[in-house]
Design an enzyme around this catalytic site. Structure first.
Site, PDB file in Angstrom:
ATOM      1  CG  ASP A  67      -2.176   0.909   0.924  1.00 58.76           C
ATOM      2  OD1 ASP A  67      -2.080   1.783   0.036  1.00 58.76           O
ATOM      3  OD2 ASP A  67      -3.212   0.750   1.601  1.00 58.76           O
TER       4      ASP A  67
HETATM    5  C1  BGC Z   1      -4.928   3.281  -0.203  1.00 60.95           C
HETATM    6  C2  BGC Z   1      -4.966   2.309  -1.349  1.00 60.95           C
HETATM    7  C3  BGC Z   1      -4.747   3.036  -2.645  1.00 60.95           C
HETATM    8  C4  BGC Z   1      -3.438   3.792  -2.576  1.00 60.95           C
HETATM    9  C5  BGC Z   1      -3.121   4.561  -3.850  1.00 60.95           C
HETATM   10  C6  BGC Z   1      -3.698   4.167  -0.228  1.00 60.95           C
HETATM   11  O1  BGC Z   1      -3.819   5.188   0.683  1.00 60.95           O
HETATM   12  O2  BGC Z   1      -5.000   2.599   1.018  1.00 60.95           O
HETATM   13  O3  BGC Z   1      -6.192   1.639  -1.369  1.00 60.95           O
HETATM   14  O4  BGC Z   1      -4.770   2.140  -3.712  1.00 60.95           O
HETATM   15  O5  BGC Z   1      -3.506   4.720  -1.507  1.00 60.95           O
HETATM   16  O6  BGC Z   1      -3.927   5.657  -3.990  1.00 60.95           O
END
Ligand code: BGC
Length: 752
Positions: free
Chosen positions: A297
């Site tokens: 993530d």
């Molecule tokens: C989120 C993800 C997301 C990523 C990219 C993170 O803060 O938890 O679900 O895909 O950001 O935007």
């Protein structure tokens, strides 16, 4: 950590027919008759062979390009990063090739014909602050359809938009269980049951990847609350995990075969999810035989060698001044030189990344800007909403509305649009959204749609700010519809109480007019203190870019509702497995801890085990017609438990019936279960009045078994099992008993 910019919607007019020119350079299509010295471009070879050959041809620096990805901030902030960490050439490449406004970017290797990875959120559509897109209903909503064809069609649609806007990787396929009803991201997931969630998310991923792009299942694993998501340590037994949250992932991965998995921010049993040998190496890569890659993530990385050795393949979302460049070239080179990361591990990381690109078609069919038929895509979204919204209550057959001469429409910004969830899944809608109190309303006002559906009725709107004024309008009208909205978002956990004066508003209107209908736009469950006074309630979730028409067509009977709840609605806080959420109100990144001692008893399983009566049970959903369920029979055929049954439309309108099969051992405690029953199968049938359809389904053996960590085995305990057929987890059910022999088998898909 992740600053989200809610961008302005571009004028849709210019984009309507031609999509968007992304900053990504269209990659040169590889030749099908590959040169003998470039075997990885030979489509006749397996993705494994192609990945091996490609990595064998890479220099160290090229491999390192693949394992370090940049966030949307790179465009503006990468220049601030030292040239020793990211070389000037690479900085220039990233900035000129990324799709501006999208979540992430991983540079490709043009010399070898390996395209860039252009990554976009998320599960309701392409999220880019500069590119408008079509928003599906929330994933929780489409899970309520109990029909995998709904998320599959939705996935195919949003995947096509990803492709047409220059993205070859979607960060889509959220399958964390709704273990915690206040989790601010429940709307991004598919409910509380592993079979339902796994089936629906698997279908979404399958639809997305039908566009020759990669989809990313997330957030692995047990990231079931948002408060302190980057510092919470979750304690849960291997047994409970494998029978609940991990089972949802396992089923979704079998069905959808995603190219990548996103590990989550939290810790699991004392180890960061993105450097967790058990989750990544043992379960995902060994037991489930996952051949693709694990991306973090955004910024969820805490080390170089540990993370690499414990299974992380790609640091994703780096940028630029706050994250430590754990997988940046200098850190990786130092760890390789020191022998802390074996070279073979770096090869494995690179191979997994390009394997996914070969296997899913991202190399052979490079994405390129193309026209988008937004009208057709909106129709897909509307169909999804019409299949998903859940009629919770309809006393006295108040709905569908008929012969109303005057109607009061109240509250919920129903004159502006329908609510969408916040955070990284919040798209910039085609047609432009409205931002109210920081929340996005999609351009689909239910008020306008109701006026279209009821052209002869006098329809008046009241914003609902003053309950007395709203009640006065309701008292002068034949019927009243109160819209209530409950915003939820990534990054924080919500409340089950409606915000502001909305409970008082509903109570006042219901008192003024007994023909009051409540339409709920929420991320998940809410409390309804006014429920006894209100004859009809429609749960619309976040219904997507055509939510207004879908709501209006259901309320007026053009569409027969057929959604069933994918989550339980608690009756009170006392019923929750965790009354208090650790971390609420504390500064970000405060270390906190939670023990999931309810184990696999998530949602209805918890309510059953405790004997609690919820406000609305999992699986509940009403229709304007009536379905008979009959001819329940069970038989074993070799190892497989078959269940057959019939659904018949016994009413007067066409509709879609949902049958749910629950399984229960004669003695659930003795069988080692955490709860009395589990959803074992489900089916949905579209039926004309009098029409019937029969089904013969197989119950997945894991749904009859317990997981045994010692020996890494699934185990069905010999004995009598009851199969129950009904249309809700708390409805009276027909039953049939079947005797099952003991069965034990390896939880590893290869059996080793
Ligand atoms: C989120 C993800 C997301 C990523 C990219 C993170 O803060 O938890 O679900 O895909 O950001 O935007």
């Amino acid at each position: 950590m992740n600053k989200r910019v809610i961008g302005l919607a571009l004028s849709a007019a210019t984009l309507l027919c031609f999509g968007v020119q992304s900053q990504a350079q269209p990659q040169r299509a590889p030749q099908s008759a590959a040169l003998p010295d470039r075997p990885w471009l030979n489509r006749a070879l397996s993705p494994e062979a192609r990945a091996r050959a490609a990595v064998a041809a890479m220099t160290l620096d090229e491999k390192l390009r693949l394992v370090f990805g940049y966030s949307d901030q790179a465009y503006t902030d990468l220049a601030k990063v030292s040239d020793d960490i990211v070389s000037p050439e690479l900085k220039a490449y990233v900035v000129s090739h990324q799709v501006k406004g999208s979540a992430g970017f991983v540079p490709g290797i043009p010399r070898l014909g390996i395209p860039d990875q252009t990554q976009t959120d998320a599960s309701i559509g392409v999220r880019n602050s500069l590119i408008p897109s079509t928003a599906l209903p929330s994933s929780l909503a489409t899970a309520a359809s109990f029909d995998p064809e709904v998320p599959r069609a939705g996935g195919a649609m949003i995947g096509a938009e990803a492709r047409a806007t220059g993205h070859n990787t979607m960060l889509s396929g959220g399958v964390n269980l709704a273990r915690e009803p206040r989790n601010g991201r429940n709307f991004e997931y598919a409910g509380e049951d592993p079979l339902l969630a796994g089936t629906m998310v698997g279908a979404l991923i399958d639809g997305i990847q039908s566009n020759q792009i990669i989809s990313t299942i997330k957030h692995y694993a047990v990231n079931d609350q948002e408060s302190e998501r980057t510092s919470i340590d979750v304690t849960i037994s291997a047994e409970a995990m494998r029978e609940s949250d991990l089972l949802a992932f396992e089923l979704a991965m079998e069905r959808g075969k995603p190219g990548s998995v996103m590990c989550s921010y939290n810790l699991v049993n004392g180890r960061w999810a993105c450097e967790n040998d058990y989750l990544l190496n043992k379960v995902l890569k060994h037991d489930w035989g996952f051949k693709g890659f694990v991306m973090s993530d955004w910024g969820a990385v805490h080390s170089t060698a540990d993370a690499a050795n414990d299974g992380l393949d790609q640091f994703t979302g780096f940028c630029c001044t706050t994250d430590t460049p754990w997988f940046g070239p200098p850190a990786m080179k130092a760890a390789l030189t020191a022998g802390e990361i074996p070279e073979s591990r770096l090869d494995d990381m690179a191979e997994r990344i390009v394997w996914a690109m070969f296997a899913k078609g991202a190399v052979d069919d490079p994405v390129k800007p193309a026209p988008i038929d937004y009208a057709a895509h909106a129709a897909v979204s509307q169909q999804a909403a019409e299949d998903s919204l859940v009629l919770l209550k309809n006393d006295g057959a108040l709905l569908p509305l008929h012969a109303v001469k005057s109607l009061a429409v109240i509250g919920g910004n129903a004159d502006k649009g329908v609510l969408a969830g916040g955070g990284s899944s919040d798209v910039t809608p085609v047609g432009g959204g409205t931002t109210i109190d920081g929340h996005t309303y999609l351009p689909s006002p239910p008020l306008d749609a109701l006026k279209r559906e009821l052209p002869r009725a006098r329809i008046a709107f009241d914003a609902g700010t003053d309950p007395a004024a709203a009640a006065a309008l309701a008292s002068r009208s034949d019927a009243a519809i109160v819209f209530v909205t409950q915003p939820d978002s990534e990054g924080y956990d919500g409340s089950l109480e409606l915000e502001g004066n909305q409970d008082a508003l509903v109570a006042a209107v219901a008192k003024a007019n007994p023909r009051t209908i409540v339409v709920v736009e929420s991320g998940g469950a809410i409390f309804m203190p006014w429920l006894p006074q209100v004859p009809a309630v429609l749960e619309a979730f976040y219904p997507g870019i055509r939510g207004g028409p879908a709501i209006a067509r259901i309320l007026t009977g053009k569409v027969n509702p057929s959604g069933h709840l994918p989550i339980t609605f608690p009756a009170s806080r006392d019923q929750l497995a965790h009354r208090e959420l650790p971390g609420i109100g504390l500064p970000n990144e405060t270390p906190v801890h939670i023990t999931y001692d309810e184990g696999a008893a998530v949602g209805y399983k918890w309510y059953d085990a405790k004997g609690f009566t919820p406000l609305f049970a999992f699986g509940h959903g009403l229709s304007y017609t009536r379905f008979d369920m009959s001819r329940l029979a069970a038989r074993t055929d070799g190892d497989a438990l078959h269940v057959s049954f019939a659904i018949r439309n016994a009413g007067k309108r066409e509709g879609k019936g949902v049958a749910q099969i629950y399984v229960a051992p004669a003695d659930w405690k003795k069988a080692g279960w955490d709860a009395p029953k589990r959803l074992g199968a489900f089916a949905k049938a579209k039926l004309k009045p009098g029409q019937a359809r029969t089904f013969d389904l197989i119950v997945d053996p894991r749904l009859l078994a317990t997981y045994e960590a010692a020996g890494d085995k699934w185990h069905i305990h010999a004995g009598d099992y009851r199969l129950m057929l009904g249309d809700a987890s708390d409805a009276p059910m027909q039953t049939v008993d079947v005797s099952l022999p003991e069965k034990v088998w390896s939880a590893s898909h290869t059996g080793d």
